[in-house]
Design an enzyme around this catalytic site. Structure first.
Site, PDB file in Angstrom:
ATOM      1  CE1 TYR A 190      -3.051  -2.672   2.563  1.00  0.00           C
ATOM      2  CE2 TYR A 190      -3.766  -2.160   0.347  1.00  0.00           C
ATOM      3  CZ  TYR A 190      -3.894  -2.899   1.495  1.00  0.00           C
ATOM      4  OH  TYR A 190      -4.847  -3.850   1.601  1.00  0.00           O
ATOM      5  CB  SER A 212      -7.286 -12.538   1.623  1.00  0.00           C
ATOM      6  OG  SER A 212      -6.075 -12.311   0.909  1.00  0.00           O
ATOM      7  CG  ASP A 213      -5.958  -6.170   3.637  1.00  0.00           C
ATOM      8  OD1 ASP A 213      -5.281  -5.844   2.641  1.00  0.00           O
ATOM      9  OD2 ASP A 213      -6.283  -5.355   4.523  1.00  0.00           O
ATOM     10  CB  CYS A 214      -2.246  -7.383   0.230  1.00  0.00           C
ATOM     11  SG  CYS A 214      -3.335  -6.969  -1.139  1.00  0.00           S
ATOM     12  CB  ALA A 236      -5.062 -11.313   5.294  1.00  0.00           C
TER      13      ALA A 236
END
Ligand SMILES: *[C@@H]1O[C@H](CO)[C@@H](O)[C@H](O)[C@H]1NC(C)=O
Ligand SMILES: *[C@@H]1O[C@H](CO)[C@@H](O)[C@H](O)[C@H]1NC(C)=O
Ligand SMILES: *[C@@H]1O[C@H](CO)[C@@H](O)[C@H](O)[C@H]1NC(C)=O
Ligand SMILES: *[C@@H]1O[C@H](CO)[C@@H](O)[C@H](O)[C@H]1NC(C)=O
Ligand SMILES: *[C@@H]1O[C@H](CO)[C@@H](O)[C@H](O)[C@H]1NC(C)=O
Ligand SMILES: *[C@@H]1O[C@H](CO)[C@@H](O)[C@H](O)[C@H]1NC(C)=O
Ligand SMILES: *[C@@H]1O[C@H](CO)[C@@H](O)[C@H](O)[C@H]1NC(C)=O
Length: 771
Positions: free
Chosen positions: A10, A287-289, A291
């Site tokens: 991010y 999924s969040d990256c 996760a």
């Protein structure tokens, strides 16, 4: 795609890297002459699920197993190109790996960050912004510069003022975030049978901590009661999934009560797909990256599973359909997980159907005549979007204090410039790029306050200031201030510490800025503070008499400088409301960041305006350049309602919380004599219905009225439902209780109304318990 280097997910520096070939944008499959010709996925008369099933039937197992990650290689035998699921557009199309900027797509409208738009309390505005972002995003995708799904909005309630990502959300109130989420999703996806793009409500669930001591988002186990889960952490997702039918949900890094969110069958299966009936549309979960990496045996993670293959299997079996990985996590290996029997063939096929049904609904297989395929470069940075970005910033600005020094007098263009000469001082005075906030793209222009003031004809002397604790040399600022009539100070949060991956430890005004403001206030000229970013405790400023006004603008976006200057002049007047509690700086010692409880207990002050009573400024606070009076309810609103008849007259059979309650008439008068102004009507409920402890008050309905001229009266009917009157019991059930209810209009209240509900309590929503 090989990892480019090791960097945190991010970070804006992602934008600096040129994407490699597999990261290029969307390529629409060819249904006419490509290998898909004749496959029923191309038959637009069929349902999306049947089309997806036909497509998945043509895929080989090894290809399916390769396409369970964000950077999916596609299915070359079927003519389906690589697809990057990771596209961001939080408050405008953003820089990230799924999006390639350039050519006619070198800029996109950058709306205010969600915390500022949240402060406008204007759901129509949110829907329009969602539609504008969705339109620009689809135009990027149509031109091979993005894909069809975007990871926005972020709707986790902003629970703790230290949270580094709180500004990505609309604020701290679960009900308000739910309405924001639904409006944004409606706007972004559109209301047709084809979605404009796919929105993704994130992060499911109870994610609102980056790091607190040795606890990080990758290993935090959020201990949440069923009551807080059902009442606070999940309602925004209920609105996204159950009511707005969002195409996609992202599961979060943290664990909830011992089980990582991306392996949490209770959250994803029992609640989201079961209780909220999100299976009907067969949407997918991403999924969040990393996760999934952190729920396996990775250092610093949950260590919930002893291997990466077991982690992937647990995530898939629990309901995750696509694993995002960033470059600091090892690449997931679904094939190895599958051959080790960590997940089943049925699960593999179900995940493929869900993913492709999502893309089918967004028109990927509909051919060039499909809906939204005509959107292109001329639909980006339109005049309308530009107006909307400015309007959102203006609507979201909140006047926290004013002793009458505002509005400023506009320069007349002739005559005495001395009364309109401004010293514009502080870190943020000419930092347009800082006003965008996290997850930004490149705006078509970027207007800082100093430039905007000069364009309005003010005589301006500008000087920067410190952002952090040390003050450095501020003599240039003092010189500038000595020659000016009025001092505008642009300060607030040190935004180098308010960001993803970092929670603050301190919510006081940075000492360096405070020292500079003190020195300026000693010059005996009016000092007006314009606060940027989210939360710092204004108490020291409120104690300085020469600090005559305080305006909060958050992260106001591409036209933020213009918006601030316009509002200082009263064109338009400020009418936003704080979407978050302003806590005193001591709060960080009293409330451990890791304590998820909303209600106070011994030595614990509780959270949000509903439970915390020592705010510097409360959620909902916001002043005007005029005064308003109001009548709520009026003679027509009944004083008593029977719970039994409210339910028997409702057409809802399953989700009784959606039953309408008679709308609440609010009549508002601009009681001043000078200024036209908007008015945000916030209707809070209070009373002692249901079991103790009672929240101080609960936002139950709101609206925004526009352009009330001096002396003018407008009436608005606030819509609400039985769910807005209900309370949540210890097991998470939503219950409508008999008792006396008081509506308090505004913060502090300027009008009220009392009515009663009679009869027996009724459960509107029976909450499923974890096994
Ligand atoms: C497309 O689907 C419709 C509806 O199921 C069906 O009637 C039609 O025969 C299909 N067309 C082809 C070419 O298969
Ligand atoms: C869909 O949205 C458009 C534009 O906001 C509106 O005109 C139309 O009535 C809506 N259609 C439905 C079916 O709600
Ligand atoms: C559940 O979703 C399906 C498909 O979208 C829909 O037909 C059904 O009415 C929904 N059930 C309820 C109780 O809303
Ligand atoms: C609002 O009302 C207060 C008290 O009645 C008064 O002192 C103040 O001047 C009014 N402000 C405006 C802007 O009309
Ligand atoms: C309010 O007034 C402004 C300025 O005249 C105008 O641009 C805006 O459209 C109006 N808003 C509404 C909702 O009428
Ligand atoms: C509601 O108010 C009425 C009249 O003020 C009172 O008699 C009654 O006991 C109250 N009911 C509850 C449940 O507090
Ligand atoms: C409600 O309004 C009345 C009349 O203005 C006032 O006396 C009373 O204190 C208000 N009640 C509450 C709970 O604010």
């Amino acid at each position: 795609m090989a990892p480019l280097t090791t960097f945190l997910p991010y970070l804006p520096l992602l934008a600096l890297f040129t994407p490699t070939a597999s990261c290029a944008g969307l390529v629409y499959p060819d249904c006419v002459s490509g290998p898909l010709k004749g496959n029923l996925v191309c038959n637009t008369s069929m349902s999306a699920v049947d089309r997806a099933t036909a497509l998945v039937a043509a895929m080989s197992n090894s290809d399916k197993l390769n396409n369970l990650v964000n950077n999916s290689p596609g299915f070359s035998k079927l003519g389906i190109a690589a697809y990057q699921w990771w596209n961001e557009a939080l408050h405008g199309v953003a820089h990230n790996r799924g999006i390639t900027w350039g050519g006619a797509f070198s800029a996109a409208t950058q709306f205010p960050q969600a915390i500022t738009t949240g402060a406008a309390f204007d759901d129509d505005l949110v829907e329009k912004i969602g539609a504008a972002i969705g339109t620009e995003a689809r135009a990027f995708a149509n031109n091979g510069r993005a894909h069809l799904d975007f990871w926005t909005p972020n709707v986790n309630p902003f629970r703790d003022p230290r949270w580094g990502r709180g500004h990505e959300t609309p604020g701290e109130d679960a009900f308000r975030n739910g309405r924001y989420a639904a409006a944004f999703v409606r706007g972004m996806e559109g209301n047709g049978t084809t979605k404009r793009v796919i929105a993704t409500c994130k992060h499911f669930a109870a994610y609102d901590l980056e790091n607190s001591g040795s606890t990080t988002r990758f290993n935090f186990d959020a201990k949440v009661t069923m009551q807080d889960l059902a009442e606070y952490y999940l309602p925004p997702f209920e609105k996204c999934a159950r009511d707005a039918h969002v195409g996609s949900i992202m599961c979060s890094y943290n664990a909830v009560n011992g089980i990582p969110a991306c392996a949490n069958a209770y959250l994803m299966d029992t609640i989201l797909r079961g209780h909220w009936n999100w299976t009907g549309d067969n949407q997918y979960i991403v999924s969040d990256c990393d996760a999934v990496y952190y729920l396996g045996n990775a250092n610093g993670g949950h260590r919930y599973k002893s291997s990466q293959t077991a982690a992937a299997g647990a995530a898939f079996e629990a309901g995750t359909d696509n694993i995002c990985w960033a470059t600091n996590g090892a690449a997931p290996d679904p094939s190895a997980a599958f051959s080790q029997k960590q997940f089943s063939q049925a699960t593999l096929d179900k995940m493929m159907v869900r993913q492709y049904q999502g893309l089918i609904r967004a028109g990927m297989f509909d051919g060039p005549q499909g809906a939204y395929r005509n959107l292109g470069a001329s639909d980006v940075n339109t005049a309308n979007a530009k107006v909307l970005a400015l309007q959102a910033a203006q609507e979201g600005i909140v006047l926290l204090k004013n002793d009458g020094v505002l509005p400023l007098t506009a320069p007349s263009g002739s005559g005495d410039a001395s009364s309109t000469s401004l010293a514009m001082i502080g870190f943020w005075a000419s930092k347009a790029d800082e006003m965008l906030g996290g997850y930004s793209g490149t705006p078509p222009f970027n207007h800082d306050p100093v430039t905007a003031a000069k364009q309005l004809g003010f005589s301006v002397t500008a000087a920067s200031g410190p952002i952090a604790q040390s003050s450095g040399d501020t003599s240039a600022a003092t010189t500038a201030a000595k020659n000016a009539h009025t001092i505008l100070y642009f300060g607030g949060i040190d935004n180098s510490v308010e960001k993803e991956s970092n929670d603050r430890t301190n919510i006081a005004w940075p000492a360096g800025q405070l020292a500079q403001i003190k020195a300026l206030a000693a010059l005996n000229k009016p000092v007006i503070i314009i606060k940027m970013g989210t939360h710092v405790d204004d108490s020291p400023l409120l104690a300085m008499p020469n600090v005559r006004a305080i305006l909060w603008a958050g992260y106001p976006g591409q036209d933020g400088g213009t918006a601030v200057m316009n509002v200082l002049l009263g064109r338009p007047a400020p009418a936003g409301r704080l979407p978050i509690t302003m806590y005193p700086s001591s709060y960080t010692q009293d409330a451990p960041m890791t304590n998820m409880a909303l209600r106070p207990s011994s030595n614990y002050p509780g959270r949000t305006y509903r439970w915390y009573d020592k705010a510097v400024f409360s959620f909902g606070h916001g002043l005007h350049y005029t005064n308003f009076s109001a009548v709520v309810g009026g003679a027509s609103f009944p004083s008593t309602f029977s719970i039994a008849s409210l339910l028997s007259s409702c057409a809802e059979t399953t989700y009784l919380d959606r039953c309408p309650f008679p709308s609440l008439p609010v009549t508002v008068t601009n009681a001043g004599s000078d200024h036209t102004s908007d008015y945000v009507g916030l209707a809070f409920l209070t009373g002692s219905y249901g079991p103790a402890p009672f929240p101080r008050k609960t936002l139950a309905a709101y609206t925004r009225l526009f352009n009330l001229t001096a002396g003018q009266t407008q009436t608005s009917d606030l819509t609400w439902t039985l769910g807005n009157l209900a309370r949540v019991d210890a097991n998470g059930n939503r219950v409508l209780y008999p008792g006396n209810y008081t509506v308090l209009l505004d913060e502090p209240a300027i009008a009220n109304l009392t009515f009663s509900l009679t009869g027996s309590e009724a459960v509107l929503d029976k909450w499923p318990q974890p096994k």
